[in-house]
Design an enzyme around this catalytic site. Structure first.
Site, short mmCIF file in Angstrom:
data_model
loop_
_atom_site.label_atom_id
_atom_site.label_comp_id
_atom_site.label_asym_id
_atom_site.label_seq_id
_atom_site.Cartn_x
_atom_site.Cartn_y
_atom_site.Cartn_z
CG ASP A 135 92.26 29.35 46.45
OD1 ASP A 135 92.83 28.78 45.56
OD2 ASP A 135 92.83 30.04 47.35
CG ASP A 141 93.26 31.84 41.84
OD1 ASP A 141 92.52 32.59 42.48
OD2 ASP A 141 94.20 31.40 42.10
CG ASP A 159 104.96 31.64 40.80
OD1 ASP A 159 104.29 31.06 40.06
OD2 ASP A 159 104.85 31.83 42.06
P1 ATP Z 1 98.32 28.10 46.71
O1 ATP Z 1 96.69 28.96 46.30
O2 ATP Z 1 98.00 26.65 46.93
O3 ATP Z 1 99.00 28.83 47.75
P2 ATP Z 1 98.77 29.00 44.08
O4 ATP Z 1 99.53 28.76 43.00
O5 ATP Z 1 96.99 28.95 43.46
O6 ATP Z 1 99.34 28.18 45.34
P3 ATP Z 1 98.04 32.16 44.43
O7 ATP Z 1 98.57 32.82 45.54
O8 ATP Z 1 96.50 31.54 44.73
O9 ATP Z 1 99.07 30.39 44.49
O10 ATP Z 1 98.15 32.62 43.11
C1 ATP Z 1 97.57 32.02 41.82
C2 ATP Z 1 98.47 32.05 40.72
O11 ATP Z 1 98.97 33.26 40.46
C3 ATP Z 1 99.59 31.10 40.85
O12 ATP Z 1 99.45 29.88 40.57
C4 ATP Z 1 100.66 31.75 39.99
O13 ATP Z 1 100.35 31.37 38.60
C5 ATP Z 1 100.46 33.38 39.99
N1 ATP Z 1 100.96 34.13 41.26
C6 ATP Z 1 100.50 34.11 42.39
N2 ATP Z 1 101.59 34.62 42.91
C7 ATP Z 1 102.51 35.17 42.10
C8 ATP Z 1 103.91 35.72 42.33
N3 ATP Z 1 104.32 36.23 43.24
N4 ATP Z 1 104.67 35.83 41.23
C9 ATP Z 1 104.13 35.18 40.01
N5 ATP Z 1 102.86 34.67 39.73
C10 ATP Z 1 102.24 34.44 41.10
MG MG Z 2 95.32 29.62 44.64
#
Ligand code: ATP
Ligand code: MG
Length: 410
Positions: A43, A45, A123
């Protein structure tokens, strides 16, 4: 460095539209990280300095969501893109827009900030990369690109503090390390050991989300292993102390089955996995000397689901699904008279049969029962009749322990 063809056109159009309206806008987080690692993102963001209300005004098909962390969802016919406003991470003088509890957990984070500030509330360094698809540039304020090259998961700031702010970060570290084959930095490992217990304060809705990401994305077996090594499995699943080898094998077998379905693009459901992962507990509570006590069995089904519900908010529809699979395990063992016809026509037969095969694989059984059902469901009515008839003798002998299937066939 990044090929825009791999990015959703819709996501790019949102970035363009925000920039046309004189806002800063970037693709951010997992999608940038994955693209730099050569993985197709699942996805996209977006991060921007436009506030949720300003975003809402630009995009008709959008909706503000979340209280703890306000975001905007922008929709097309087939896609949903999450757009987040930069956060400042500033926790004083905030008129209630930022809130922490006693353990340091962030309860609310809605103070807008700049891109530079926003990088610090993310994070891990590899998740704090901001990509502009128009200029092709990546904003990297925390050496994220270097850490991708080094294959390392590094926390932004002290992980002890960061994991207290949000304990789910320990689960995320484990997940990313397996997904990307990256090493978890030593001080993150320490923080997981020290702060992992805070996961018990996370809402069951969030834990359910993480549960699905952990186990339904094709790397369930690996993720479970690592969770166990950090002692975190108990925050996702009702477990008992000193589990038998066969229970562990069953859980692994179920995860392996789910992983291979994901790889083959077959559907997967948390219901199947939860039914399997809680199965050893169900047997433990309802059997004695290899015999199932039916009254206890039915009572335990509800009790276990209730305990699991406290950990993960399992949507209602899966409760019936899980119980159906469990009840059908009993029925699969009873192959007398009309019962097999009823069983095979049950809407959940397929899932229950798949689970039977998982159980058989977990205990290295020869698979007599699984084989029988494999034949029964494929055959025509006449052949089915003879399959039941062949069993008559066997059933007569075995009828005194109709449901005696605990240890050999967990
Ligand atoms: P995936 O979608 O593959 O699980 P992702 O890194 O994109 O991994 P998401 O949950 O979609 O994870 O979140 C998008 C972004 O938002 C992350 O890459 C991070 O920068 C931030 N983020 C998400 N959750 C957290 C958290 N719990 N603490 C800090 N930053 C976060
Ligand atoms: Mg994501």
């Amino acid at each position: 460095m990044i090929d825009n063809k791999k990015i959703s056109k819709f996501a790019i159009s949102i970035v363009e539209e925000l920039q046309r309206n004189k806002f800063q806008a970037f693709l951010v987080g997992g999608c940038v990280r994955d693209l730099l690692c050569g993985i197709n993102p699942k996805d996209f963001d977006i991060a921007t300095n436009a506030t949720p209300n300003e975003i809402r005004k630009i995009f008709k098909a959008s909706r503000i969501i979340g209280r703890r962390f306000k975001l905007v969802h922008i929709f097309s016919k087939s896609e949903l893109i999450e757009v987040a406003t930069f956060r400042s991470g500033d926790d004083h003088d905030n008129e209630g827009h930022f809130l922490k509890d006693q353990s340091g957990k962030i309860l609310r984070d809605n103070i807008w900030g700049t891109l530079e500030q926003d990088t610090f509330r993310r994070d891990f360094t590899i998740n704090a990369l901001y990509y502009c698809p128009l200029s092709g540039k990546v904003e990297d304020h925390n050496s994220g690109i270097k850490h991708i090259k080094d294959k390392k998961i590094i926390s932004i700031g002290d992980p002890l503090k960061r994991f207290s702010e949000d304990p789910v970060r320990s689960l995320r570290a484990i997940r990313f390390s397996n997904k990307l084959n990256f090493k978890i930095d030593k001080n993150i490992k320490d923080a997981i050991y020290k702060k992992g217990h805070l996961l018990s304060n996370i809402s069951n809705a969030r834990i359910f989300d993480e549960f699905c990401k952990m186990f339904l994305n094709g790397l369930g077996e690996k993720n479970f292993k690592k969770l166990v090594s950090f002692g975190l499995n108990k925050y996702l699943l009702v477990t008992s102390h000193n589990e038998s080898d066969i229970s562990k094998k069953l859980i692994n077998e179920a995860l392996r089955n789910t992983d291979s379905r994901v790889k083959n693009n077959q559907s997967v459901t948390p219901g199947f996995l939860i039914a399997a992962m809680l199965w050893p507990e169900l047997l433990k509570r309802s059997s004695k000397n290899r015999e199932i006590n039916l009254r206890k069995y039915f009572r335990s089904m509800d009790q276990i689901l209730r305990s699991q519900q406290k950990i993960t908010a399992i949507p209602r529809k899966f409760h019936t699904y899980i119980k159906d699979i469990w009840v059908l395990q009993l029925k699969l063992h009873s192959r007398i008279g009309k019962q097999p016809y009823k069983t095979v026509n049950h809407p959940r037969f397929r899932a229950a049969y798949d689970f039977l095969l998982v159980r058989e694989r977990a205990c290295d059984c020869k698979g007599v029962l699984g084989d029988w059902w494999t034949k029964f469901q494929k055959n025509d009515r006449i052949q089915q009749k003879s399959l039941i008839a062949e069993l008559k003798d066997f059933n007569d002998k075995e009828s005194h322990k109709k449901f005696g299937f605990t240890e050999e066939l967990i």
